[in-house]
Design a protein around this motif. Structure first.
Motif, PDB file in Angstrom:
ATOM      1  N   GLY A  78       0.808  -1.210   0.000  1.00 46.32           N
ATOM      2  CA  GLY A  78       0.000   0.000   0.000  1.00 46.32           C
ATOM      3  C   GLY A  78       0.838   1.254   0.000  1.00 46.32           C
ATOM      4  O   GLY A  78       1.898   1.333  -0.637  1.00 46.32           O
ATOM      5  N   ASP A  79       0.391   2.259   0.764  1.00 45.98           N
ATOM      6  CA  ASP A  79       1.049   3.558   0.773  1.00 45.98           C
ATOM      7  C   ASP A  79       2.480   3.445   1.282  1.00 45.98           C
ATOM      8  O   ASP A  79       2.747   2.767   2.267  1.00 45.98           O
ATOM      9  CB  ASP A  79       0.248   4.525   1.654  1.00 45.98           C
ATOM     10  CG  ASP A  79       0.716   5.959   1.478  1.00 45.98           C
ATOM     11  OD1 ASP A  79       1.409   6.241   0.482  1.00 45.98           O
ATOM     12  OD2 ASP A  79       0.362   6.794   2.331  1.00 45.98           O
ATOM     13  N   GLN A 104      -0.852  -2.133   8.035  1.00 45.22           N
ATOM     14  CA  GLN A 104      -1.738  -2.999   7.276  1.00 45.22           C
ATOM     15  C   GLN A 104      -3.078  -3.142   8.001  1.00 45.22           C
ATOM     16  O   GLN A 104      -3.194  -2.849   9.189  1.00 45.22           O
ATOM     17  CB  GLN A 104      -1.086  -4.380   7.071  1.00 45.22           C
ATOM     18  CG  GLN A 104       0.290  -4.299   6.433  1.00 45.22           C
ATOM     19  CD  GLN A 104       0.288  -3.593   5.098  1.00 45.22           C
ATOM     20  OE1 GLN A 104      -0.309  -4.057   4.138  1.00 45.22           O
ATOM     21  NE2 GLN A 104       0.957  -2.436   5.014  1.00 45.22           N
TER      22      GLN A 104
END
Length: 324
Positions: A78-79, A104
């Protein structure tokens, strides 16, 4: 003869109130829609607000942010934010980077297994890399950051309102705060609509937008106050139009030159600053619009005194003759 670039003629007679129901009414509708979008869709908070883990690396080789990112992306975490740390005390063989990975789902921080997978991936990009520290930011700290960001924007807005009230009249202060709410709400609404990453750099952009927008609004208000003294019998609507027309060239030139730099950064600046620059670009456009179509409309609706030679005892206009 010297060449002068003119984007706007010296004398314009634009009726900015001709479509008042569309411009001012449309602004209200867009602000309401932006607030609803933010409430129901939410913001796509970045690592700063969601929590995550920061890994500090050190290597004798120069930091290659692109290679680091390409090595970690297949992990699907993700980011992610990768920045090189610069320090004059570092020698040529000490190249430090900070890698921040978002928490997460269901976890306050990434697990040791995931950290090891990140380290393994980075070692494929740079075999000489070393990992000097690992730190996690939990949801509690992230929540405090969100509250601090809200407080910062609120405090800045309040200080601006107090300044406008002291400088002019309470009607002008209310017009300024409505324009600021308009600018901030629409900017945040766009981020909510397109789910653009919202982190601390965007908060910095919002604070900058506040200053930029109020600067433009004060220029219009200052000219309006001069015209109120000069033309005591002219209707307020006509004076508002005159004031905006007289400052229009300055407004267009200032916004135009700022946008040139911002668009260049937006296209060429890369992913690290793209969110900040996008917020600034949007804020300059919306802030210019609100200075012309929002702030003065509020003053017109509320009305204001015409004789500025007699300061009111209930307002702060004793500072009205002080240069800004």
């Amino acid at each position: 003869m010297a060449f002068r670039l003119k984007l706007v003629p010296d004398h314009t007679e634009i009726d900015f109130f001709r479509w008042q129901s569309v411009t001012f009414g449309g602004s209200i509708a867009v602000v309401v829609a932006s607030i609803l979008l933010t409430i129901f869709m939410g913001l796509n908070f970045g690592i700063d607000f969601r929590g995550g883990t920061t890994i500090r690396t050190e290597s004798p080789q120069p930091v290659d942010v692109g290679a680091y990112r390409q090595a970690i992306q297949p992990l699907g975490l993700g980011d992610m934010l990768i920045t090189e740390v610069f320090d004059p005390t570092f020698g040529p063989d000490k190249n430090v980077a900070m890698i921040r990975v978002e928490a997460q789902d269901g976890e306050e921080a990434i697990t040791p297994e995931v950290i090891r997978s990140i380290e393994t991936a980075l070692q494929t990009a740079d075999p000489s890399i070393a990992f000097t520290s690992v730190e996690s930011v939990g949801p509690k700290v992230s929540g405090e950051l969100i509250w601090s960001a809200v407080m910062a924007i609120g405090a800045a807005s309040l200080a601006i309102v107090v300044y406008i009230w002291l400088r002019f009249e309470w009607q002008f202060a209310l017009g300024a705060v409505v324009a600021l709410i308009h600018d901030i709400a629409i900017t945040i609404g766009i981020f909510a609509l397109f789910q653009i990453k919202f982190d601390l750099s965007i908060i910095a952009a919002l604070l900058t937008i506040l200053g930029y927008s109020i600067n433009d609004t004060v220029v219009v208000f200052d000219r309006l106050r001069e015209n109120l003294i000069k033309f005591k019998s002219t209707p307020l609507r006509d004076l508002c139009n005159l004031s905006v027309n007289e400052t229009l060239s300055r407004t267009v030139m200032t916004s135009g030159t700022t946008l040139i730099a911002l668009i260049a950064l937006l296209v060429l600046g890369g992913d690290v600053i793209r969110g900040f620059v996008f917020a600034m670009t949007l804020g300059v456009v919306v802030g210019t619009y609100s200075s012309v179509y929002v702030a003065k409309n509020v003053v017109l609706l509320l009305g204001t005194k015409r004789d500025w030679s007699k300061p009111s005892g209930t307002t702060g206009t004793q500072f009205g003759d002080v240069d800004a």
